[in-house]
Design an enzyme around this catalytic site. Structure first.
Site, PDB file in Angstrom:
ATOM      1  CG  ASP A  14     -10.169  66.185  76.797  1.00 31.11           C
ATOM      2  OD1 ASP A  14     -10.867  67.120  77.254  1.00 31.11           O
ATOM      3  OD2 ASP A  14      -9.424  65.483  77.496  1.00 31.11           O
ATOM      4  NE  ARG A  98      -2.977  57.041  72.722  1.00 33.73           N
ATOM      5  CZ  ARG A  98      -3.971  56.422  73.377  1.00 33.73           C
ATOM      6  NH1 ARG A  98      -4.357  55.218  73.013  1.00 33.73           N
ATOM      7  NH2 ARG A  98      -4.578  56.999  74.389  1.00 33.73           N
ATOM      8  CG  ASP A 127      -1.494  58.123  75.470  1.00 32.54           C
ATOM      9  OD1 ASP A 127      -0.804  57.115  75.206  1.00 32.54           O
ATOM     10  OD2 ASP A 127      -2.458  58.102  76.256  1.00 32.54           O
ATOM     11  CB  SER A 178      -8.990  60.100  82.185  1.00 31.77           C
ATOM     12  OG  SER A 178      -8.280  59.817  81.006  1.00 31.77           O
TER      13      SER A 178
END
Ligand code: ARG
Length: 409
Positions: A14, A98, A127, A178
């Site tokens: 991605d 993150r 996220d 994923s």
């Protein structure tokens, strides 16, 4: 002058497609930033290969930042101190990485004079929330772009455009999982697991693949709430976590399969493997049982729940989180000592001992042997007054509660 964008780059499908897509659609310059938070410990791909992919996709530069120690010391350590388990179970694997990435995105945006940062998240997950709220907490002036929220590509479409643009990817239309990973663990989604009743396939697990063998014992040493040693050997936290992931994971410990509530309102079936995270939090909770005074321990439990929710919800950088950190810090002064863990395949952890110089455990008070120092007679008055309210209530009620529901014949 072209608008310059700093992209949080993972090297995956991605974010690789995102580089070229932003260049084609928005006419921007893209600087890719790969933050190493301990993903891919087996090193199945080198950072050079990943950098080459970013450049092939059209990035003007690809910066790699080693943030493993930062992740361990500034993010995992506070999570251990907070016994942080979202919804009582999930040790915040993705949620903790993150804010680390956000910090470096903002830093790189400043270094490169960029006016925007970008991430590859879709509109359905947590996220995106963590990236955007985090960036704005550190740099309210920066614009945040989310190409994957705009492009409307399925995973298979992304594979096709990557081929069309000649971006060298390893993903195929068939690789359906994923996976997000860092030194705190791995989060596995998609494929057969989208049916919450379907047992997860073995295939995507890496840390907890082995499920047989002899039990393994290890002693974790803590100093002021931070794990500092394994079996007496002092280790930096990142190394300690990596070693415990290998050691505990090799007994099959650390899998978690749950349906969790995302911030965006979606219930999601999540499968995790996080042996070190679960073991260290378990050990830390246990040591706190030995050293924290009762009221403090109980109040901390309530606030821990809130801490985990805030971090899950993308509020790492927020005033309430800062205030809770100050409280938690204060509680950790005496959380020093050792905890003995025994891992028995497949995947059972028993905590079989704990000790520490500031233990509040008092043998004389606890023992039923002759060394007993507790003044038994004091309890008579204590219990009478403690139970006085209930006794008064019972006298008014009469015998109402005294009859067993089913009396024996
Ligand atoms: N549901 C977990 C979380 O919100 C895991 C997210 C995994 N992220 C990903 N991009 N696959 O923390």
């Amino acid at each position: 002058m072209k608008k310059k964008v700093v992209l949080a780059y993972s090297g995956g499908l991605d974010t690789s497609v995102a580089i070229r897509w932003m260049i084609e659609e928005w006419g921007v310059e893209v600087v890719a930033v790969l933050v190493d938070v301990g993903q891919d410990p087996a090193g199945s791909e080198s950072f050079e290969q990943i950098q080459a992919r970013a450049l092939a996709a059209g990035a003007s530069a690809c910066v790699v930042v080693d943030a493993r120690d930062e992740m361990a010391e500034e993010f995992c350590a506070p999570a251990i101190a907070a016994n942080a388990l979202y919804e009582g179970r999930y040790p915040l694997v993705s949620a903790l990485s993150r804010p680390v990435i956000v910090r470096h995105l903002v830093d790189q945006a400043r270094r490169h004079d960029a006016t925007a940062v970008a991430h590859g998240c879709t509109g359905k997950g947590n996220d995106q929330v963590r990236f955007e709220v985090g960036v704005h907490a550190l740099a309210p002036d920066l614009e945040v772009l989310a190409p994957a929220r705009n492009w409307g590509l399925t995973r298979a479409d992304s594979v096709d455009v990557a081929h069309k643009w000649e971006i060298p990817i390893t993903a195929t239309r068939e690789k359906i999982y994923s996976i997000d990973e860092n030194l705190w663990g791995r989060a596995i989604e998609c494929g057969a697991m989208e049916d919450p009743w379907a047992a997860p396939p073995e295939e995507p697990f890496t840390l907890t693949r082995v499920r047989t063998g002899d039990p393994v014992e290890v002693v974790v040493g803590f100093h002021a709430g931070v794990p500092v040693a394994l079996d007496g050997e002092p280790l930096a936290l990142a190394a300690l976590i990596a070693r415990l992931n290998a050691l505990a994971g090799a007994t099959g410990f650390g899998r978690l399969d749950m349906v969790e509530n995302r911030r965006v309102g979606i219930k999601s079936r999540e499968v995790y493997e996080c042996p070190a995270a679960l073991a260290l939090i378990g050990a830390h909770q246990d040591l706190e049982g030995l050293v924290l005074e009762r009221d403090l321990a109980h109040e901390k439990r309530r606030l821990e729940t809130r801490w985990a929710e805030l971090v899950y919800d993308g509020l790492w950088f927020s005033p309430l989180k800062e205030a809770l950190d100050a409280f938690i810090d204060e509680t950790q002064r005496h959380v020093t000592g050792e905890v003995r863990l025994t891992f028995s395949p497949p995947g059972v952890l028993a905590i079989s001992g704990r000790r520490g110089p500031a233990a509040l455990y008092d043998y004389g008070l606890a023992t039923y042997e002759a060394a007993d120092t507790f003044r038994h007679a004091d309890s008579e008055g204590f219990v009478r007054i403690y139970g006085l309210g209930v006794r008064t209530w019972a006298q008014r009620q009469g015998a109402k509660n005294a009859t067993p529901r089913r009396s024996s014949p």
